[in-house]
Each structure stands twice: as structure tokens, then as C-alpha cells.
Scaffold this active site. Structure first.
Site, PDB file in Angstrom:
ATOM      1  CG  ASP A   1      -1.688   1.238   1.413  1.00 45.12           C
ATOM      2  OD1 ASP A   1      -2.423   1.598   0.476  1.00 45.12           O
ATOM      3  OD2 ASP A   1      -1.554   1.881   2.468  1.00 45.12           O
ATOM      4  CG  LEU A   2       1.682   5.641  -2.000  1.00 49.11           C
ATOM      5  CD1 LEU A   2       3.187   5.436  -1.954  1.00 49.11           C
ATOM      6  CD2 LEU A   2       1.267   6.262  -3.340  1.00 49.11           C
TER       7      LEU A   2
END
Length: 217
Positions: free
Chosen positions: A9-10
């Protein structure tokens, strides 16, 4: 289990945008809409597509989307930070021959902007954003798409790393091993309820998991 790829995930996992996202929601809810949404509830929105979050409050109109995005994009480059150990973790995984990818609910333009701002874009082989799938986290579709773009790698040969239950559920439902980060703004009991395979305090711990020495959650 032999790990061939690690997907991240960012926001809240690789990029520390917690303050930026929180302030964007707070201004929208408190100042624009006059809604006294508590902090814990705001943090609970982290990890899902913005339109989905705003729909919960009847704020999915272009007016409210624009209000949120105008502030968020205007402050993005000032407020974004890198979590400790991110570059070292990515470099060590690359040295092991592990493929790396981003699986995010953030739009592609802003996802790439975040990675470019942190000088992390060259580390990633694929970037999956909401534009690429019709279903989004916690549905497994984004991770399955990432595996497809990675050349058809099996989800069972991957890790999905994230700071929200949406990330963990996405990974689990796709058949990947899931990794929760303990520095999440979301309460740990909520993350553990999603049943991550592993929990790490630092992304540098991923190397031990890839090498088969990680501690199960």
C-alpha cells in the site's frame, strides 16, 4: 512458501501522508460540511478510495471532492514524508531479486507524484491504482491485477503489506501472505481482526519474512 514479489500500500505504509490525509478530511468535515467527525472515525477511513469514504457522509458530489482534493494536492509536496527504513527495505529486497509493486487506492497521477517526491518510483515494477480495476480493496481484484501485470505471478508467492484492514483483507482474499505495519494510525486490534499473516514494526523486517525467518502474527 517462496516469496517472489512484495506489494505495498502507499499512503501510511511507504509514504507518511497520515497528517496530510487527516487534515484534508478534517477541513472537509469540520469546516466545509460542519460535521463533528471524531479523529478515530477519520483515521478509520484511511485505506479506501476517497469516493467511497465521502459517500458515507453524503459528500460524494464534485463540490466536496474538489474541496478535499484542492487542499490535499496543494499541501502534498509540503506534508509528505518517508517512513524510516523504507529505502533500505526496498534496496535489500531488490538485491534479493524480489519484484516490488504498489497497490493503492490513490489515483495514478497522485500515486506517482508521491513516489517521485520521495525518490522511490524507480524501485517499483508495477503500480496498481483504482483506474485499473472495477473492484477495490478490500476486494482481492487490485492484488490480482498486480500479479497479472507482474507476468502472471501466483498470489501465493507474494506479500501484501499495508496499514489498514482493507490491505490485509485484500491480500488474504487473493491468497497472498499479508503484513500489517504496527505504525498504522488505525487501532491495532482492528488490524489484527483482519488476520494478517505477519506484523512488522519496520519495513526492513520484510527481508526476514522473505528469507523464511519472519515471526507470524
Amino acid at each position: 512458501m517462496m516469496i517472489k514479489a512484495v506489494f505495498f500500500d502507499l499512503d501510511g505504509t511507504v509514504a507518511d501522508t497520515n497528517g496530510l490525509i487527516y487534515e484534508s478530511f478534517r477541513r472537509l468535515f469540520h469546516e466545509k460540511m460542519g460535521l463533528p467527525v471524531p479523529d478515530e472515525e477519520i483515521y478509520g477511513l484511511f485505506g479506501e478510495p476517497l469516493v467511497v469514504s465521502l459517500k458515507r457522509y453524503g459528500a460524494e458530489s464534485e463540490e466536496f471532492l474538489s474541496y478535499y482534493r484542492d487542499f490535499n494536492e496543494g499541501q502534498h509536496d509540503i506534508m509528505i514524508r518517508e517512513f524510516d527504513g523504507v529505502k533500505e527495505a526496498l534496496e535489500s529486497l531488490k538485491e534479493k531479486g524480489i519484484k516490488l509493486g504498489i497497490v493503492t487506492s490513490k489515483r495514478e497521477r497522485m500515486a506517482r507524484r508521491s513516489l517521485e517526491r520521495l525518490h522511490l518510483l524507480p524501485y517499483f515494477d508495477v503500480i496498481v491504482t483504482p483506474e485499473l480495476t472495477t473492484e477495490h480493496k478490500p476486494n482481492p481484484a487490485p492484488l490480482l491485477k498486480a500479479c497479472e501485470l507482474m507476468g502472471g505471478i501466483s498470489p501465493k508467492e507474494t506479500l501484501m503489506v499495508g496499514d489498514s484492514a482493507y490491505d490485509i483483507l485484500c491480500g488474504n482474499r487473493a491468497g497472498a501472505a499479508s503484513v500489517a505495519v504496527s505504525y498504522s494510525k488505525i487501532k491495532m486490534e482492528k488490524l489484527l481482526a483482519a488476520k494478517p499473516t505477519y506484523v512488522v514494526d519496520d519495513l526492513r523486517e520484510l527481508l526476514a519474512i522473505v528469507e523464511g525467518a519472519g515471526t507470524l502474527a
